[in-house]
Design a protein around this motif. Structure first.
Motif, mmCIF file in Angstrom:
data_model
loop_
_atom_site.group_PDB
_atom_site.id
_atom_site.type_symbol
_atom_site.label_atom_id
_atom_site.label_comp_id
_atom_site.label_asym_id
_atom_site.label_seq_id
_atom_site.Cartn_x
_atom_site.Cartn_y
_atom_site.Cartn_z
ATOM 1 N N HIS A 48 0.841 -1.199 0.000
ATOM 2 C CA HIS A 48 0.000 0.000 0.000
ATOM 3 C C HIS A 48 0.872 1.242 0.000
ATOM 4 O O HIS A 48 1.781 1.369 0.814
ATOM 5 C CB HIS A 48 -0.885 0.034 1.254
ATOM 6 N N TYR A 49 0.573 2.152 -0.916
ATOM 7 C CA TYR A 49 1.207 3.459 -0.987
ATOM 8 C C TYR A 49 0.082 4.490 -1.001
ATOM 9 O O TYR A 49 -0.526 4.725 -2.046
ATOM 10 C CB TYR A 49 2.051 3.608 -2.249
ATOM 11 N N ASN A 50 -0.255 5.027 0.158
ATOM 12 C CA ASN A 50 -1.367 5.965 0.296
ATOM 13 C C ASN A 50 -2.607 5.344 -0.347
ATOM 14 O O ASN A 50 -3.099 4.337 0.142
ATOM 15 C CB ASN A 50 -1.000 7.324 -0.291
ATOM 16 N N ASN A 51 -3.103 5.901 -1.452
ATOM 17 C CA ASN A 51 -4.327 5.405 -2.079
ATOM 18 C C ASN A 51 -4.086 4.345 -3.160
ATOM 19 O O ASN A 51 -5.027 3.919 -3.824
ATOM 20 C CB ASN A 51 -5.117 6.572 -2.681
ATOM 21 N N LEU A 52 -2.853 3.907 -3.337
ATOM 22 C CA LEU A 52 -2.519 2.872 -4.323
ATOM 23 C C LEU A 52 -2.272 1.537 -3.631
ATOM 24 O O LEU A 52 -1.691 1.486 -2.555
ATOM 25 C CB LEU A 52 -1.239 3.228 -5.086
ATOM 26 N N ARG A 53 -2.712 0.468 -4.299
ATOM 27 C CA ARG A 53 -2.451 -0.872 -3.760
ATOM 28 C C ARG A 53 -1.973 -1.757 -4.898
ATOM 29 O O ARG A 53 -2.609 -1.849 -5.947
ATOM 30 C CB ARG A 53 -3.719 -1.453 -3.151
ATOM 31 N N PHE A 54 -0.836 -2.392 -4.687
ATOM 32 C CA PHE A 54 -0.262 -3.335 -5.643
ATOM 33 C C PHE A 54 -0.394 -4.732 -5.063
ATOM 34 O O PHE A 54 -0.008 -4.967 -3.924
ATOM 35 C CB PHE A 54 1.224 -3.034 -5.886
ATOM 36 N N ILE A 66 -6.483 1.911 -7.469
ATOM 37 C CA ILE A 66 -6.493 3.286 -6.968
ATOM 38 C C ILE A 66 -7.781 3.426 -6.167
ATOM 39 O O ILE A 66 -8.874 3.176 -6.690
ATOM 40 C CB ILE A 66 -6.478 4.310 -8.115
ATOM 41 N N PHE A 67 -7.661 3.820 -4.908
ATOM 42 C CA PHE A 67 -8.819 3.947 -4.034
ATOM 43 C C PHE A 67 -9.264 5.404 -3.904
ATOM 44 O O PHE A 67 -8.436 6.304 -3.852
ATOM 45 C CB PHE A 67 -8.507 3.379 -2.645
ATOM 46 N N PHE A 68 -10.566 5.586 -3.827
ATOM 47 C CA PHE A 68 -11.159 6.920 -3.706
ATOM 48 C C PHE A 68 -11.952 7.083 -2.415
ATOM 49 O O PHE A 68 -11.950 8.147 -1.821
ATOM 50 C CB PHE A 68 -12.098 7.198 -4.895
ATOM 51 N N MET A 69 -12.673 6.044 -1.999
ATOM 52 C CA MET A 69 -13.672 6.134 -0.933
ATOM 53 C C MET A 69 -13.137 6.763 0.355
ATOM 54 O O MET A 69 -13.725 7.676 0.893
ATOM 55 C CB MET A 69 -14.248 4.760 -0.619
ATOM 56 N N ASN A 70 -12.028 6.294 0.862
ATOM 57 C CA ASN A 70 -11.500 6.775 2.146
ATOM 58 C C ASN A 70 -10.305 7.717 1.983
ATOM 59 O O ASN A 70 -9.548 7.918 2.919
ATOM 60 C CB ASN A 70 -11.117 5.587 3.030
ATOM 61 N N TYR A 71 -10.156 8.265 0.790
ATOM 62 C CA TYR A 71 -9.021 9.138 0.498
ATOM 63 C C TYR A 71 -9.517 10.400 -0.187
ATOM 64 O O TYR A 71 -10.610 10.447 -0.712
ATOM 65 C CB TYR A 71 -8.010 8.433 -0.415
ATOM 66 N N ARG A 136 -20.982 6.950 -4.323
ATOM 67 C CA ARG A 136 -19.566 7.311 -4.350
ATOM 68 C C ARG A 136 -18.726 6.350 -5.179
ATOM 69 O O ARG A 136 -18.975 5.148 -5.210
ATOM 70 C CB ARG A 136 -18.995 7.349 -2.933
ATOM 71 N N LEU A 137 -17.704 6.921 -5.779
ATOM 72 C CA LEU A 137 -16.688 6.147 -6.485
ATOM 73 C C LEU A 137 -15.798 5.497 -5.436
ATOM 74 O O LEU A 137 -15.270 6.185 -4.551
ATOM 75 C CB LEU A 137 -15.880 7.079 -7.384
ATOM 76 N N GLU A 138 -15.646 4.169 -5.501
ATOM 77 C CA GLU A 138 -14.862 3.471 -4.481
ATOM 78 C C GLU A 138 -13.429 3.209 -4.933
ATOM 79 O O GLU A 138 -12.488 3.542 -4.243
ATOM 80 C CB GLU A 138 -15.561 2.147 -4.119
ATOM 81 N N ARG A 139 -13.266 2.603 -6.130
ATOM 82 C CA ARG A 139 -11.904 2.289 -6.592
ATOM 83 C C ARG A 139 -11.906 1.977 -8.068
ATOM 84 O O ARG A 139 -12.939 1.719 -8.680
ATOM 85 C CB ARG A 139 -11.333 1.099 -5.826
ATOM 86 N N MET A 140 -10.694 2.000 -8.620
ATOM 87 C CA MET A 140 -10.428 1.560 -9.995
ATOM 88 C C MET A 140 -9.337 0.515 -9.874
ATOM 89 O O MET A 140 -8.370 0.711 -9.137
ATOM 90 C CB MET A 140 -9.967 2.703 -10.873
ATOM 91 N N ILE A 141 -9.492 -0.587 -10.607
ATOM 92 C CA ILE A 141 -8.519 -1.660 -10.504
ATOM 93 C C ILE A 141 -8.226 -2.256 -11.879
ATOM 94 O O ILE A 141 -9.111 -2.382 -12.704
ATOM 95 C CB ILE A 141 -8.994 -2.749 -9.515
ATOM 96 N N LYS A 142 -6.976 -2.589 -12.099
ATOM 97 C CA LYS A 142 -6.556 -3.295 -13.301
ATOM 98 C C LYS A 142 -5.851 -4.573 -12.864
ATOM 99 O O LYS A 142 -4.893 -4.536 -12.086
ATOM 100 C CB LYS A 142 -5.598 -2.420 -14.121
ATOM 101 N N SER A 143 -6.358 -5.694 -13.344
ATOM 102 C CA SER A 143 -5.750 -7.000 -13.042
ATOM 103 C C SER A 143 -4.938 -7.446 -14.250
ATOM 104 O O SER A 143 -5.285 -7.148 -15.397
ATOM 105 C CB SER A 143 -6.827 -8.035 -12.737
ATOM 106 N N PHE A 144 -3.868 -8.176 -13.977
ATOM 107 C CA PHE A 144 -2.987 -8.676 -15.026
ATOM 108 C C PHE A 144 -2.973 -10.191 -15.004
ATOM 109 O O PHE A 144 -3.017 -10.802 -13.933
ATOM 110 C CB PHE A 144 -1.560 -8.142 -14.830
#
Length: 145
Positions: A48-54, A66-71, A136-144
Motif C-alpha cells: 500500500h502506498y497511500n491510495n494505491l495498492r499493488f 487506486i482507491f477513492f472512498m476513504n481518500y 460514491r466512487l470506491e476504486r479503480m482496478i486493473k488486473s494482469f
C-alpha cells in the motif's frame, strides 16, 4: 505524493511502463518503502502506498488499484473546454459521460454488479467500482494475467 497519468491508466491500464513495475522488487525500487504491507502467503501480498495498492503473487504483479472512498484522491481530466474531476463524490452519470467524452468503450456487466454497487468495465480492462448506497466512487482496478 506520486503523480499519476490517470488518462493513461484508463486507456491502457498502466500507471507506469510495465517494465518498471512488473515485480515487487521493481515497485520497491521505484516507490520506496510502502505505507503498509499485507501478506497472505500463497494468496498474495499487498503493498500500500497511500491510495494505491499493488497485489503480487510470488514476485509478479497481479493487480493495481487506486482507491477513492476513504481518500482525498482527485484527478482533473480536461476534455476540450470541460474539466471533469475524478473523485469519490463524482456522480455516476458524470463518470460515464467522461468515459464517453474520452472515447472509451465501457459496459456494466450485470453478473459482476451487486445490489449495492455497479462495476463499470472499460475496454482497457480497468474496472471501476461505484457504490450506489452512498453514491460514491470506491476504486479503480486493473488486473494482469
Amino acid at each position: 505524493m506520486l503523480q499519476l497519468d490517470i488518462r493513461k491508466f484508463l486507456r491502457e491500464g498502466q500507471l507506469f511502463p510495465m517494465d518498471e513495475i512488473r515485480t515487487e522488487d521493481l515497485v520497491l525500487n521505484k516507490l520506496g518503502k510502502p505505507d503498509d504491507v499485507e501478506d497472505y502467503g500463497s494468496k498474495g501480498r499487498y503493498l500500500h502506498y497511500n491510495n494505491l495498492r499493488f497485489l503480487f503473487s510470488g514476485n509478479e504483479l497481479t493487480s493495481v488499484a487506486i482507491f477513492f472512498m476513504n481518500y482525498e484522491t482527485s484527478f482533473e481530466i480536461n476534455i476540450d473546454d470541460e474539466v471533469f474531476v475524478l473523485q469519490r463524490d463524482m456522480p455516476l452519470t458524470s463518470l460515464l459521460r467522461m468515459l464517453n467524452e474520452i472515447n472509451l468503450r465501457w459496459s456494466i456487466p450485470y453478473e459482476q454488479s451487486k445490489l449495492d454497487y455497479l462495476m463499470v468495465e472499460i475496454e482497457s480492462g480497468v474496472k471501476i467500482y461505484y457504490y450506489l448506497e452512498n453514491d460514491r466512487l470506491e476504486r479503480m482496478i486493473k488486473s494482469f494475467s
